[in-house]
Design an enzyme around this catalytic site. Structure first.
Site, PDB file in Angstrom:
ATOM      1  N   LYS A  13      -6.762   2.341  -0.677  1.00 39.75           N
ATOM      2  CA  LYS A  13      -5.673   3.386  -0.787  1.00 39.75           C
ATOM      3  C   LYS A  13      -4.508   2.731  -1.518  1.00 39.75           C
ATOM      4  O   LYS A  13      -3.801   3.292  -2.573  1.00 39.75           O
ATOM      5  CB  LYS A  13      -5.157   3.675   0.594  1.00 39.75           C
ATOM      6  CG  LYS A  13      -5.909   4.385   1.414  1.00 39.75           C
ATOM      7  CD  LYS A  13      -5.297   4.759   2.707  1.00 39.75           C
ATOM      8  CE  LYS A  13      -4.774   3.836   3.768  1.00 39.75           C
ATOM      9  NZ  LYS A  13      -5.821   2.824   4.032  1.00 39.75           N
ATOM     10  N   ARG A  87      -0.646   9.532   9.512  1.00 38.40           N
ATOM     11  CA  ARG A  87      -1.998   8.907  10.202  1.00 38.40           C
ATOM     12  C   ARG A  87      -2.434   9.688  11.603  1.00 38.40           C
ATOM     13  O   ARG A  87      -3.658   9.575  11.962  1.00 38.40           O
ATOM     14  CB  ARG A  87      -1.668   7.632  10.605  1.00 38.40           C
ATOM     15  CG  ARG A  87      -2.099   6.491   9.954  1.00 38.40           C
ATOM     16  CD  ARG A  87      -1.601   5.121  10.662  1.00 38.40           C
ATOM     17  NE  ARG A  87      -2.158   4.040  10.366  1.00 38.40           N
ATOM     18  CZ  ARG A  87      -2.200   3.459   9.138  1.00 38.40           C
ATOM     19  NH1 ARG A  87      -1.576   4.039   8.199  1.00 38.40           N
ATOM     20  NH2 ARG A  87      -3.066   2.372   8.983  1.00 38.40           N
ATOM     21  N   ARG A 121      -8.806 -10.106   1.140  1.00 33.57           N
ATOM     22  CA  ARG A 121      -7.318  -9.730   0.729  1.00 33.57           C
ATOM     23  C   ARG A 121      -6.422 -10.534   0.652  1.00 33.57           C
ATOM     24  O   ARG A 121      -6.227 -11.367   1.892  1.00 33.57           O
ATOM     25  CB  ARG A 121      -6.983  -8.201   1.307  1.00 33.57           C
ATOM     26  CG  ARG A 121      -5.566  -7.969   0.934  1.00 33.57           C
ATOM     27  CD  ARG A 121      -5.246  -6.480   1.585  1.00 33.57           C
ATOM     28  NE  ARG A 121      -5.276  -6.493   2.870  1.00 33.57           N
ATOM     29  CZ  ARG A 121      -5.350  -5.156   3.203  1.00 33.57           C
ATOM     30  NH1 ARG A 121      -5.138  -4.013   2.592  1.00 33.57           N
ATOM     31  NH2 ARG A 121      -5.357  -5.020   4.719  1.00 33.57           N
ATOM     32  N   ARG A 154      -2.615 -10.957   5.419  1.00 36.27           N
ATOM     33  CA  ARG A 154      -1.847 -10.064   6.414  1.00 36.27           C
ATOM     34  C   ARG A 154      -2.015 -10.564   7.821  1.00 36.27           C
ATOM     35  O   ARG A 154      -3.231 -10.845   8.435  1.00 36.27           O
ATOM     36  CB  ARG A 154      -1.932  -8.554   6.306  1.00 36.27           C
ATOM     37  CG  ARG A 154      -1.051  -7.944   5.401  1.00 36.27           C
ATOM     38  CD  ARG A 154      -1.140  -6.733   4.970  1.00 36.27           C
ATOM     39  NE  ARG A 154      -1.748  -5.943   6.008  1.00 36.27           N
ATOM     40  CZ  ARG A 154      -2.121  -4.378   5.992  1.00 36.27           C
ATOM     41  NH1 ARG A 154      -2.250  -3.955   4.442  1.00 36.27           N
ATOM     42  NH2 ARG A 154      -2.456  -3.639   6.844  1.00 36.27           N
TER      43      ARG A 154
HETATM   44  P1  AP5 Z   1      -6.403  -2.098  -0.419  1.00 43.21           P
HETATM   45  O1  AP5 Z   1      -5.777  -1.450  -1.462  1.00 43.21           O
HETATM   46  O2  AP5 Z   1      -5.390  -3.013   0.168  1.00 43.21           O
HETATM   47  O3  AP5 Z   1      -6.689  -1.111   0.897  1.00 43.21           O
HETATM   48  P2  AP5 Z   1      -5.897  -0.323   1.665  1.00 43.21           P
HETATM   49  O4  AP5 Z   1      -6.676   0.930   2.108  1.00 43.21           O
HETATM   50  O5  AP5 Z   1      -4.602  -0.010   1.234  1.00 43.21           O
HETATM   51  O6  AP5 Z   1      -5.843  -0.930   3.131  1.00 43.21           O
HETATM   52  P3  AP5 Z   1      -4.733  -1.376   4.124  1.00 43.21           P
HETATM   53  O7  AP5 Z   1      -5.423  -2.441   5.357  1.00 43.21           O
HETATM   54  O8  AP5 Z   1      -3.415  -1.524   3.743  1.00 43.21           O
HETATM   55  O9  AP5 Z   1      -4.867   0.102   5.184  1.00 43.21           O
HETATM   56  P4  AP5 Z   1      -4.243   0.218   6.450  1.00 43.21           P
HETATM   57  O10 AP5 Z   1      -4.274   1.880   6.342  1.00 43.21           O
HETATM   58  O11 AP5 Z   1      -5.099  -0.283   7.508  1.00 43.21           O
HETATM   59  O12 AP5 Z   1      -3.069  -0.502   6.621  1.00 43.21           O
HETATM   60  P5  AP5 Z   1      -1.299  -0.007   6.399  1.00 43.21           P
HETATM   61  O13 AP5 Z   1      -0.589  -0.954   5.596  1.00 43.21           O
HETATM   62  O14 AP5 Z   1      -1.345   1.406   5.809  1.00 43.21           O
HETATM   63  O15 AP5 Z   1      -7.603  -2.829  -0.368  1.00 43.21           O
HETATM   64  C1  AP5 Z   1      -8.089  -3.976   0.252  1.00 43.21           C
HETATM   65  C2  AP5 Z   1      -9.021  -4.966  -0.493  1.00 43.21           C
HETATM   66  O16 AP5 Z   1      -9.987  -4.692  -1.119  1.00 43.21           O
HETATM   67  C3  AP5 Z   1      -7.934  -5.571  -1.596  1.00 43.21           C
HETATM   68  O17 AP5 Z   1      -8.228  -7.119  -1.331  1.00 43.21           O
HETATM   69  C4  AP5 Z   1      -8.323  -5.152  -2.708  1.00 43.21           C
HETATM   70  O18 AP5 Z   1      -8.022  -5.835  -3.817  1.00 43.21           O
HETATM   71  C5  AP5 Z   1      -9.702  -4.766  -2.521  1.00 43.21           C
HETATM   72  N1  AP5 Z   1     -10.099  -3.476  -3.129  1.00 43.21           N
HETATM   73  C6  AP5 Z   1      -9.420  -2.348  -3.252  1.00 43.21           C
HETATM   74  N2  AP5 Z   1     -10.542  -1.445  -4.029  1.00 43.21           N
HETATM   75  C7  AP5 Z   1     -11.632  -2.035  -4.204  1.00 43.21           C
HETATM   76  C8  AP5 Z   1     -12.753  -1.551  -4.953  1.00 43.21           C
HETATM   77  N3  AP5 Z   1     -13.104  -0.353  -5.389  1.00 43.21           N
HETATM   78  N4  AP5 Z   1     -13.903  -2.702  -4.888  1.00 43.21           N
HETATM   79  C9  AP5 Z   1     -13.668  -3.854  -4.492  1.00 43.21           C
HETATM   80  N5  AP5 Z   1     -12.508  -4.420  -3.813  1.00 43.21           N
HETATM   81  C10 AP5 Z   1     -11.555  -3.529  -3.754  1.00 43.21           C
HETATM   82  O19 AP5 Z   1      -0.918  -0.057   8.163  1.00 43.21           O
HETATM   83  C11 AP5 Z   1      -0.962  -1.370   8.636  1.00 43.21           C
HETATM   84  C12 AP5 Z   1      -0.362  -0.874  10.211  1.00 43.21           C
HETATM   85  O20 AP5 Z   1       0.999  -0.431  10.145  1.00 43.21           O
HETATM   86  C13 AP5 Z   1      -1.218   0.175  10.961  1.00 43.21           C
HETATM   87  O21 AP5 Z   1      -2.206  -0.387  11.508  1.00 43.21           O
HETATM   88  C14 AP5 Z   1      -0.262   0.507  12.002  1.00 43.21           C
HETATM   89  O22 AP5 Z   1       0.043  -0.275  13.167  1.00 43.21           O
HETATM   90  C15 AP5 Z   1       1.153   0.729  11.173  1.00 43.21           C
HETATM   91  N6  AP5 Z   1       1.333   1.997  10.212  1.00 43.21           N
HETATM   92  C16 AP5 Z   1       1.153   2.214   8.947  1.00 43.21           C
HETATM   93  N7  AP5 Z   1       1.367   3.673   8.986  1.00 43.21           N
HETATM   94  C17 AP5 Z   1       1.925   4.154   9.949  1.00 43.21           C
HETATM   95  C18 AP5 Z   1       2.031   5.340  10.567  1.00 43.21           C
HETATM   96  N8  AP5 Z   1       1.874   6.452   9.620  1.00 43.21           N
HETATM   97  N9  AP5 Z   1       2.213   5.743  11.627  1.00 43.21           N
HETATM   98  C19 AP5 Z   1       2.336   4.719  12.532  1.00 43.21           C
HETATM   99  N10 AP5 Z   1       2.066   3.256  12.300  1.00 43.21           N
HETATM  100  C20 AP5 Z   1       1.643   3.091  11.102  1.00 43.21           C
END
Ligand code: AP5
Length: 206
Positions: A13, A87, A121, A154
């Site tokens: 994402k 989410r 990552r 992270r």
């Molecule tokens: P990346 O682009 O970083 O993936 P992502 O989908 O953004 O992954 P996240 O882990 O950031 O998503 P998440 O939803 O779990 O975390 P968030 O920060 O929102 O890609 C991943 C890796 O793959 C990278 O190394 C990249 O280079 C590689 N890659 C990408 N595309 C590729 C491809 N096509 N081919 C090969 N490699 C590729 O949330 C974290 C925490 O915050 C949650 O657990 C929760 O506790 C809290 N939180 C966040 N939002 C909320 C909310 N709305 N409400 C409540 N709590 C929340």
């Protein structure tokens, strides 16, 4: 344009949000980045949510919703790419009250690939740019190409936490996909191919 990107952890994402923002000149709103900045700053809100984030849980969602919606009002009321929000169905309903979303893009990716992506990552401590040690390495090891900042893993990217994040996604976020399907704006993308291929598929969809 107001777009929502939804999918399991590590599906790409953030990577695609960055590309879309560059292409369309829109701000990238990542709820994870907003929350991590609060934790890093040690604010009262950051202290409240840290333990939930460390466990990969959703935490006090009303409070988090308010913080993210206020951030949108302040920085980009007229257009954005939302990554990681909504989410839960509650968050989707609250977002809908204030903004008309044109499309919700659901990134589909198998668990085995999720684990590979997340364990490799690395994220820039300074500008939050994302790399992967094999799929998208920086030019210099552990140094951000864009700003020279240090690249770190992270805190919530440990295997057990990722497993829990996947479970939370299935329980809390899959219903959001049904929410957007019923609204007729859900688009599905195969998140498995290389980033440029996924990007072209998204452009085709929107
Ligand atoms: P990346 O682009 O970083 O993936 P992502 O989908 O953004 O992954 P996240 O882990 O950031 O998503 P998440 O939803 O779990 O975390 P968030 O920060 O929102 O890609 C991943 C890796 O793959 C990278 O190394 C990249 O280079 C590689 N890659 C990408 N595309 C590729 C491809 N096509 N081919 C090969 N490699 C590729 O949330 C974290 C925490 O915050 C949650 O657990 C929760 O506790 C809290 N939180 C966040 N939002 C909320 C909310 N709305 N409400 C409540 N709590 C929340």
């Amino acid at each position: 344009m107001k777009l929502v990107l939804i999918g399991p952890p590590g599906c790409g994402k953030g990577t695609q949000a960055e590309k879309l923002c560059k292409k369309f000149g829109l701000p990238h709103i990542s709820s994870g980045n907003i929350l991590r900045a609060e934790v890093a700053a040690g604010s009262p809100f950051g202290k409240k949510i840290k333990s939930y984030m460390d466990r990969g849980e959703i935490g006090p969602q009303e409070l988090i919703t308010e913080v993210v919606l206020e951030y949108i009002d302040k920085h980009c009321p007229s257009g954005f790419i939302l990554d990681g929000f909504p989410r839960t169905v509650y968050q989707a309903q609250e977002l809908e009250k204030r903004h008309s979303i044109v499309a919700a893009i659901y990134f589909k990716l198998a668990k085995k690939e999720i684990l590979k992506r997340i364990t490799g990552r690395r994220t820039c401590k300074t500008c939050a740019r994302v790399y992967h040690i094999d799929y998208n390495p920086p030019k210099k090891r552990d140094i951000c190409d864009a700003c020279g900042g240090e690249l770190l893993q992270r805190d919530d990217d440990k295997k057990e936490t990722v497993e829990n994040r996947i479970k939370v996604f299935e329980a809390e976020t899959l219903p959001v996909i049904d929410f957007y399907k019923s609204a007729g704006i859900l688009k599905e993308v195969n998140a498995n191919p290389a980033p440029d291929i996924v990007f072209n598929e998204i452009l085709h969809l929107v």
